[in-house]
Structures are given as structure tokens and as C-alpha cells.
Scaffold this motif. Structure first.
Motif, PDB file in Angstrom:
ATOM      1  N   PHE A 519       6.966  52.328  11.963  1.00  0.00           N
ATOM      2  CA  PHE A 519       8.119  51.799  12.681  1.00  0.00           C
ATOM      3  C   PHE A 519       8.570  52.779  13.758  1.00  0.00           C
ATOM      4  O   PHE A 519       8.893  52.378  14.891  1.00  0.00           O
ATOM      5  CB  PHE A 519       9.264  51.518  11.694  1.00  0.00           C
ATOM      6  CG  PHE A 519      10.467  50.898  12.335  1.00  0.00           C
ATOM      7  CD1 PHE A 519      10.486  49.545  12.646  1.00  0.00           C
ATOM      8  CD2 PHE A 519      11.590  51.658  12.648  1.00  0.00           C
ATOM      9  CE1 PHE A 519      11.595  48.963  13.255  1.00  0.00           C
ATOM     10  CE2 PHE A 519      12.704  51.092  13.257  1.00  0.00           C
ATOM     11  CZ  PHE A 519      12.704  49.743  13.559  1.00  0.00           C
ATOM     12  N   PHE A 520       8.591  54.065  13.419  1.00  0.00           N
ATOM     13  CA  PHE A 520       8.966  55.105  14.370  1.00  0.00           C
ATOM     14  C   PHE A 520       8.054  55.060  15.598  1.00  0.00           C
ATOM     15  O   PHE A 520       8.531  55.109  16.747  1.00  0.00           O
ATOM     16  CB  PHE A 520       8.875  56.469  13.668  1.00  0.00           C
ATOM     17  CG  PHE A 520       9.131  57.660  14.551  1.00  0.00           C
ATOM     18  CD1 PHE A 520      10.415  58.022  14.906  1.00  0.00           C
ATOM     19  CD2 PHE A 520       8.072  58.426  15.025  1.00  0.00           C
ATOM     20  CE1 PHE A 520      10.651  59.131  15.710  1.00  0.00           C
ATOM     21  CE2 PHE A 520       8.294  59.538  15.828  1.00  0.00           C
ATOM     22  CZ  PHE A 520       9.589  59.886  16.177  1.00  0.00           C
ATOM     23  N   GLU A 521       6.756  54.966  15.382  1.00  0.00           N
ATOM     24  CA  GLU A 521       5.815  54.881  16.498  1.00  0.00           C
ATOM     25  C   GLU A 521       6.033  53.619  17.316  1.00  0.00           C
ATOM     26  O   GLU A 521       5.957  53.648  18.557  1.00  0.00           O
ATOM     27  CB  GLU A 521       4.381  54.933  15.963  1.00  0.00           C
ATOM     28  CG  GLU A 521       3.977  56.281  15.395  1.00  0.00           C
ATOM     29  CD  GLU A 521       2.612  56.260  14.747  1.00  0.00           C
ATOM     30  OE1 GLU A 521       1.820  57.191  14.991  1.00  0.00           O
ATOM     31  OE2 GLU A 521       2.330  55.301  14.000  1.00  0.00           O
ATOM     32  N   ALA A 522       6.322  52.517  16.641  1.00  0.00           N
ATOM     33  CA  ALA A 522       6.476  51.236  17.337  1.00  0.00           C
ATOM     34  C   ALA A 522       7.667  51.246  18.297  1.00  0.00           C
ATOM     35  O   ALA A 522       7.577  50.715  19.412  1.00  0.00           O
ATOM     36  CB  ALA A 522       6.626  50.106  16.316  1.00  0.00           C
ATOM     37  N   SER A 526       6.962  50.829  22.287  1.00  0.00           N
ATOM     38  CA  SER A 526       7.555  49.662  22.937  1.00  0.00           C
ATOM     39  C   SER A 526       8.625  50.035  23.954  1.00  0.00           C
ATOM     40  O   SER A 526       9.037  49.203  24.757  1.00  0.00           O
ATOM     41  CB  SER A 526       8.172  48.741  21.876  1.00  0.00           C
ATOM     42  OG  SER A 526       9.300  49.370  21.275  1.00  0.00           O
ATOM     43  N   GLY A 527       9.093  51.300  23.895  1.00  0.00           N
ATOM     44  CA  GLY A 527      10.164  51.722  24.790  1.00  0.00           C
ATOM     45  C   GLY A 527      11.534  51.284  24.338  1.00  0.00           C
ATOM     46  O   GLY A 527      12.519  51.434  25.068  1.00  0.00           O
ATOM     47  N   HIS A 563       6.921  42.711   9.953  1.00  0.00           N
ATOM     48  CA  HIS A 563       7.470  41.714  10.871  1.00  0.00           C
ATOM     49  C   HIS A 563       8.213  42.385  12.027  1.00  0.00           C
ATOM     50  O   HIS A 563       8.046  42.015  13.205  1.00  0.00           O
ATOM     51  CB  HIS A 563       8.418  40.776  10.113  1.00  0.00           C
ATOM     52  CG  HIS A 563       9.011  39.703  10.974  1.00  0.00           C
ATOM     53  ND1 HIS A 563      10.213  39.859  11.633  1.00  0.00           N
ATOM     54  CD2 HIS A 563       8.558  38.455  11.307  1.00  0.00           C
ATOM     55  CE1 HIS A 563      10.478  38.771  12.321  1.00  0.00           C
ATOM     56  NE2 HIS A 563       9.494  37.888  12.137  1.00  0.00           N
ATOM     57  N   GLN A 564       9.019  43.408  11.717  1.00  0.00           N
ATOM     58  CA  GLN A 564       9.789  44.077  12.757  1.00  0.00           C
ATOM     59  C   GLN A 564       8.876  44.868  13.708  1.00  0.00           C
ATOM     60  O   GLN A 564       9.120  44.916  14.914  1.00  0.00           O
ATOM     61  CB  GLN A 564      10.816  45.014  12.132  1.00  0.00           C
ATOM     62  CG  GLN A 564      11.889  44.309  11.302  1.00  0.00           C
ATOM     63  CD  GLN A 564      12.696  43.321  12.116  1.00  0.00           C
ATOM     64  OE1 GLN A 564      12.432  42.104  12.058  1.00  0.00           O
ATOM     65  NE2 GLN A 564      13.663  43.811  12.868  1.00  0.00           N
ATOM     66  N   ILE A 565       7.830  45.460  13.156  1.00  0.00           N
ATOM     67  CA  ILE A 565       6.878  46.197  14.000  1.00  0.00           C
ATOM     68  C   ILE A 565       6.126  45.233  14.912  1.00  0.00           C
ATOM     69  O   ILE A 565       5.932  45.515  16.108  1.00  0.00           O
ATOM     70  CB  ILE A 565       5.900  46.993  13.114  1.00  0.00           C
ATOM     71  CG1 ILE A 565       6.648  48.149  12.430  1.00  0.00           C
ATOM     72  CG2 ILE A 565       4.732  47.540  13.934  1.00  0.00           C
ATOM     73  CD1 ILE A 565       5.845  48.852  11.354  1.00  0.00           C
ATOM     74  N   ALA A 566       5.722  44.101  14.364  1.00  0.00           N
ATOM     75  CA  ALA A 566       5.021  43.098  15.176  1.00  0.00           C
ATOM     76  C   ALA A 566       5.909  42.589  16.305  1.00  0.00           C
ATOM     77  O   ALA A 566       5.438  42.373  17.436  1.00  0.00           O
ATOM     78  CB  ALA A 566       4.564  41.934  14.286  1.00  0.00           C
ATOM     79  N   ALA A 567       7.196  42.411  16.008  1.00  0.00           N
ATOM     80  CA  ALA A 567       8.129  41.947  17.042  1.00  0.00           C
ATOM     81  C   ALA A 567       8.247  42.981  18.163  1.00  0.00           C
ATOM     82  O   ALA A 567       8.362  42.617  19.346  1.00  0.00           O
ATOM     83  CB  ALA A 567       9.496  41.670  16.419  1.00  0.00           C
ATOM     84  N   LEU A 568       8.209  44.259  17.823  1.00  0.00           N
ATOM     85  CA  LEU A 568       8.274  45.309  18.838  1.00  0.00           C
ATOM     86  C   LEU A 568       7.006  45.354  19.678  1.00  0.00           C
ATOM     87  O   LEU A 568       7.038  45.717  20.864  1.00  0.00           O
ATOM     88  CB  LEU A 568       8.504  46.666  18.170  1.00  0.00           C
ATOM     89  CG  LEU A 568       9.903  46.928  17.606  1.00  0.00           C
ATOM     90  CD1 LEU A 568       9.891  48.153  16.701  1.00  0.00           C
ATOM     91  CD2 LEU A 568      10.905  47.124  18.744  1.00  0.00           C
ATOM     92  N   GLN A 569       5.902  45.001  19.083  1.00  0.00           N
ATOM     93  CA  GLN A 569       4.616  45.070  19.785  1.00  0.00           C
ATOM     94  C   GLN A 569       4.373  43.885  20.703  1.00  0.00           C
ATOM     95  O   GLN A 569       3.489  43.933  21.567  1.00  0.00           O
ATOM     96  CB  GLN A 569       3.483  45.178  18.753  1.00  0.00           C
ATOM     97  CG  GLN A 569       3.490  46.494  17.978  1.00  0.00           C
ATOM     98  CD  GLN A 569       2.509  46.511  16.826  1.00  0.00           C
ATOM     99  OE1 GLN A 569       2.088  45.459  16.329  1.00  0.00           O
ATOM    100  NE2 GLN A 569       2.157  47.705  16.362  1.00  0.00           N
ATOM    101  N   ASN A 570       5.124  42.829  20.523  1.00  0.00           N
ATOM    102  CA  ASN A 570       4.937  41.627  21.350  1.00  0.00           C
ATOM    103  C   ASN A 570       5.788  41.684  22.617  1.00  0.00           C
ATOM    104  O   ASN A 570       6.777  42.371  22.690  1.00  0.00           O
ATOM    105  CB  ASN A 570       5.295  40.366  20.548  1.00  0.00           C
ATOM    106  CG  ASN A 570       4.303  40.130  19.428  1.00  0.00           C
ATOM    107  OD1 ASN A 570       3.146  40.523  19.528  1.00  0.00           O
ATOM    108  ND2 ASN A 570       4.764  39.510  18.346  1.00  0.00           N
TER     109      ASN A 570
END
Length: 570
Positions: A519-522, A526-527, A563-570
Motif C-alpha cells: 500500500f505504501f508503494e502504491a 500513483s502520486g 482493492h484499495q491498491i488496485a484503485a490506486l493503480q488504475n
């Protein structure tokens, strides 16, 4: 000549010696450490206090080596060689704690501990009555190295001394050789290395050449250099510069004063007495202390830090020390605040340290070629430290960086031990909420017994504190490599009763370090480095508690993270 080294290559982290002394000070073993049975008992004592890992090895060499290290630095009274003709009674009872040893035990701040190591290393000369193995004049390795660094600064503009330069040059020289010749040798090595296309290969070849020339295993030069750098840093006079060292700016004038007086002992008797009591320092003398104080005042002014010394007494070195310590504390806090602002740019390194703790690997080479390390014996401290750095990187704290951590750090901002056990590891206060972070490397069924009650108590104390002061909600974040389901169930229930039997509901979310790392990396990739996203994540995970028992709750927490990491990656 043969290479010399400070301290002890077995005990690479000097500050662990203090832990050993503290354990010994309350034990019947003090003064009784000789012989296989006693050395084995000392080893067991160190293991029981979590200072060394006992494992399956039942040898007693660890106890012997620790005793030797404490003797060599004058924290325990050494055995006086019979050939010296000095009665043991004139020095002190063998293996009992010395005045400088007690000073180290009572030191409760990093600067106070560093002063003890400085007094020990400033009193250490080779050859001495403890080691008649050298064929050159008596000299102080500490002052010798500092003098080389000052001369390097004079010639190049900076005091930097690289690791390979310590390994191949400095620790193979002594004060019999002209300082200018030693620095010329260092700079020649540096010039050759600069034009080498493969620095690692160059360093290896230099070590192998030195091994052939001096008759030592090539690895010995690195082992000694690593130990020398660690013990030099323990004095507080130098700090890391890449893989090497540079002088701490605030200590520059102090170093100049220190090397002015080599203070070579006039007899073996005076050597032992000074070693056990700790060497006199420049700041023990009023005139020198005033010179150091004036320099510190100039540094404050240069950095725009206001300080009013009007009316403060400077009649004695002790008076001056009070002001000096206050100023050094102010400079240290400013340095830490500046360090905190740099963490956002170093998030990839922070994630790499998390990886080392997750994988239990000791070292890793970053993409820029820099090596990072988590010493095995210091992994619990580095676990707290890397989480502290992670939240500094998010850069939304309302409390100061030194208020957010409860562990101590050195001049390189590296951890010196873990947080004490009477409170949480880390406290991060944000604009509208607070996170209390607790970490552990324990991942067995003992995790709940060790962490369940203390973590809940610490969070409950902070809930009461912030509830009374600001009304900010408090979240507990428990992080481990593996979350035992019994631990998760304790936090899922999340109840604490006060002394008056008032029931408190606690929001404590158990997550793995891998989950936090991803999560920290995401958020950085993602900025979207927003602390509100962390609160949202904690609320989502906490909202799942009523409907699921621990095993399923852990799975739902993983799904929420995904789910939260995927949302950051999109």
C-alpha cells in the motif's frame, strides 16, 4: 604491519555492549566471568535478555568474547598481565564494572552513551599492556583517524573517508608514518578507484592485493574496517557518508581540540586507570569547553536558531556543559526535522528496508548501487525505524518527528535499540486523527500473549489522552510479518476496561508488513500520498470486524488492501 581495529569484531554494534552491561549489573556473574562454566553462564544471561540469539549452539565462546570486548574498552576491569608488575588491587577487581562502565549503564540519552564510548576510545592506545603484538610506537587509533580526516578536509575540502580507504590504508598505518604521506596514499587509492569502470571489482582486487602483502585473509580487511567505522560512529564525532565517514559539523572544533593532545600514558599503571575511568575530554577543561561553546553558538546563528545565553553561568566546565548540551539538543532537533522532510524522496529505499525485514535477508543493493543492511541482531529496532520513516515520508504529521518515535537514534538517524516497553512504539498525530503503531517480529502463537494486552493498553491510554485534549479519534495499527489468528481475535473484539470498569472500544487493525509495504508503494507510485487514504483503509478494515471471526477477518483485510491498491493503480 598488521591491521588494527577498535572495539570487538564479535560485537559489531557498540551500543549492544551497554545492554550487556545492564544485564550483568544485576547478575551474580559480575566479577565472576572466567572459565568455561562462567562464560557459558554469561552467554545464557545475554540470551535471556534478548541481547544475543542462543540458537542450538551450546558453546561458550560468545560469553568469552563479550567479556573480552568489555575488558578492552575499560567497561569491566581487565586482568592485569603479571609481567606488568602492577598489583591487580591497584587497578580494580577483575571483571567488575568500572566507573566508565557504570557511567554507560546510567546514560539515558544517545549523546550520554556516545560520551562514554568517546572516553573509552580516547583512552585506548596500541600497543598497550593488554596487547604486545605491534612493532611501532604507542598511538591512539581514534585520534590518528580523526587527524587523517581533518587533513583530508584541508586538502580536498571535505573530511570524507571511504570504506575501502579505511580498509586498505588507514587501519594499516600508525602515527610513526607522516600524516601527509598517509593522506597522499588515501588520495592515490581514491584516484585509482575513481577511474575504475567496476568499483566492486576494484575494491576486491585491492583487498586481495593487501591480503597477499600482509598475510591476512582478504575478508579480514573488510571485517576490521566495518568494526572501526561502527565504533568511530559510536563516539558521536563522525557520521555516515555513503559507505564511509565524515566529521559531524557540530563536533568539528571539538575534534580539533581532541587531537591536539595525544595524551600517551606515561606508564602501564596510568593506562589502566585512565581506561577504566574514561579519558579526559577537551570539554572537561574550561578554556577548551569555552572554545567549543563559542563554535556551537556560531552554528546556531548560522542556521537561524535563536538562543539567549545571557546570564547563564560559565564559571566551570560543568556550567558550560549544561549550555552545550542544550545547544546540541536544539541542533539535533533541527537536523531531525530536516531529515524528516527528505523522506518523501527516499520512499523507495524505505520500501527496500521493509523488504529486508520481510524476507529476513541482511543486505540489499539498491538500483543506484548503494548497499543497505538490517543487522540481524538489530532487526526489531529497524522494524520500528522503517515504519517511522514511512510515516515521515507521507509528510502530514502535526507532531514533531522526535515526538513520533519512542526509540533513540544516533547522528545518522539510525535506531539505537527499540522503544522502551512502557508505551507504544510510534505515535503519529495528524490533523484530525491519530495512529498508534506497534510492531513485532514475533509470529508464533506466543504473539498474542506478548502483544495482546500491551498493545490494547497503550492504545487505550492514547484514546484517553487525545479524547481529553483534542477529541481526535485514535487508531491502533499492529504490524507483523505474520498475524496469528489469536492476536487478530483479541484486536477484533477490541475491548478495554479502565480501572473504574468503564468499557472502551478500541480500533486496532492487524496487518502484515507486506500488506503495508504494498500500500505504501502504491500511494507513492500513483502520486496520491494522502494520509486520508490511510484513514479510509483503516475504517474499511475496522468496519469488517463485527461480521467475521479472526481467520475470516484477516482474509477480508487482505481483500480490502488488494482493492484499495488496485484503485490506486488504475
Amino acid at each position: 604491519m598488521r591491521p588494527w581495529h577498535l572495539g570487538n569484531t564479535t560485537v559489531r554494534s557498540p551500543f549492544r555492549l551497554r545492554d550487556g552491561l545492564v544485564a550483568l549489573s544485576t547478575s551474580s556473574l559480575q566479577g565472576n566471568l572466567r572459565g568455561e562454566e562462567q562464560e557459558r553462564a554469561f552467554r545464557c544471561l545475554l540470551g535471556e535478555h534478548g541481547i544475543v540469539e542462543l540458537g542450538d549452539d551450546d558453546t561458550y565462546s560468545v560469553g568469552r568474547k563479550w567479556r573480552s570486548a568489555l575488558n578492552k574498552l575499560g567497561f569491566l576491569y581487565p586482568e592485569v598481565p603479571p609481567a606488568s608488575g602492577i598489583p591487580q588491587s591497584e587497578i580494580g577487581p577483575i571483571d567488575m564494572i568500572t566507573p566508565n562502565g557504570w557511567r554507560l549503564i546510567r546514560a539515558d540519552t544517545v549523546p550520554a552513551m556516545q560520551e562514554c564510548f568517546l572516553r573509552a576510545l580516547a583512552a585506548h592506545y596500541i600497543p598497550s599492556a593488554l596487547e604486545r603484538k605491534f612493532d611501532f610506537s604507542v598511538f591512539s587509533p581514534l585520534r590518528h583517524t580523526l587527524a587523517i580526516m581533518l587533513e583530508l578536509e584541508k586538502q580536498t575540502g571535505e573530511s570524507r573517508l571511504n570504506f575501502v580507504e579505511m580498509a586498505i590504508v588507514v587501519q594499516l598505518t600508525n602515527s610513526d608514518k607522516p600524516l601527509a604521506d598517509i593522506v597522499a596514499q588515501v588520495l592515490a587509492l581514491r584516484a585509482r578507484r575513481l577511474v575504475s569502470p567496476n568499483k566492486r571489482k576494484f575494491d576486491r582486487q585491492e583487498r586481495e592485493a593487501a591480503a597477499g602483502l600482509y598475510g591476512y585473509a582478504a575478508g579480514t580487511f573488510n571485517d576490521y574496517a566495518d568494526t572501526n567505522l561502527r565504533y568511530l560512529k559510536a563516539t558521536g564525532l563522525v557520521q555516515s557518508k555513503g559507505r564511509g565517514l565524515s566529521l559531524v559539523p557540530e563536533k568539528h572544533v571539538f575534534v580539533e581540540e581532541l587531537i591536539q593532545n595525544a595524551g600517551i600514558p606515561d606508564s602501564d599503571r596510568s593506562y589502566f586507570i585512565t581506561l577504566c575511568n574514561g579519558a579526559k575530554l577537551p570539554t572537561d577543561n574550561k578554556d577548551s569547553a569555552l572554545v567549543v561553546l563559542d563554535d556551537l553558538l556560531r552554528q546556531l546563528a548560522k542556521r537561524g536558531i535563536s538562543f539567549d545565553a545571557t546570564g547563564k553561568p560559565t564559571d566551570t566546565p560543568a556550567d558550560i556543559a549544561v549550555i552545550r548540551h542544550q545547544i546540541e539538543g536544539m541542533l539535533s532537533e533541527r537536523n531531525e526535522e530536516e531529515y524528516a522532510t527528505r523522506q518523501a524522496a527516499e520512499w523507495e529505499e524505505i520500501a527496500a528496508y521493509m523488504e529486508l525485514i520481510i524476507t529476513r535477508k541482511g543486505k540489499k543493493t539498491l538500483s543506484n548501487g548503494e548497499d543497505i543492511e538490517v543487522p540481524k541482531a538489530e532487526a526489531p529496532a529497524y522494524f520500528e525505524w522503517v515504519l517511522w520513516r514511512a510515516f515521515l515520508a507521507i509528510n502530514s504529521l502535526e507532531n514533531k518527528p522526535y515526538e513520533a518515535r519512542r526509540f533513540k537514534i544516533d547522528q545518522d538517524f539510525l535506531p539505537v535499540g527499540t522503544a522502551p516497553g512502557n508505551g507504544p512504539d510510534l505515535i503519529f498525530e495528524f490533523h484530525d486523527f491519530v495512529i498508534v503503531v506497534e510492531v513485532t517480529l514475533t509470529d508464533s502463537s506466543r504473539q498474542e500473549a506478548a502483544e495482546g494486552e500491551p498493545v490494547r493498553r497503550h492504545v487505550a491510554d492514547l484514546v484517553s489522552h487525545y479524547g481529553a485534549q483534542s477529541g481526535k479519534p485514535v487508531y491502533g495499527l499492529f504490524i507483523a510479518n505474520r498475524i496469528d489468528s489469536n492476536t487478530a481475535e483479541t484486536f477484533r473484539i477490541g475491548v478495554w476496561f479502565t480501572l473504574t470498569d468503564d468499557k472502551m472500544r478500541l480500533d486496532i487493525i492487524p496487518v502484515t508488513l507486506l500488506q503495508f509495504k504494498e500500500f505504501f508503494e502504491a500511494i507513492f507510485v500513483s502520486g496520491r500520498v494522502e494520509v486520508s487514504l490511510i484513514r479510509e483503509l483503516l475504517d474499511l478494515c475496522g468496519g469488517l470486524r463485527p461480521e467475521h471471526e479472526a481467520p475470516e477477518w484477516k482474509r477480508k483485510i487482505q481483500q480490502t488492501f488488494n482493492h484499495q491498491i488496485a484503485a490506486l493503480q488504475n
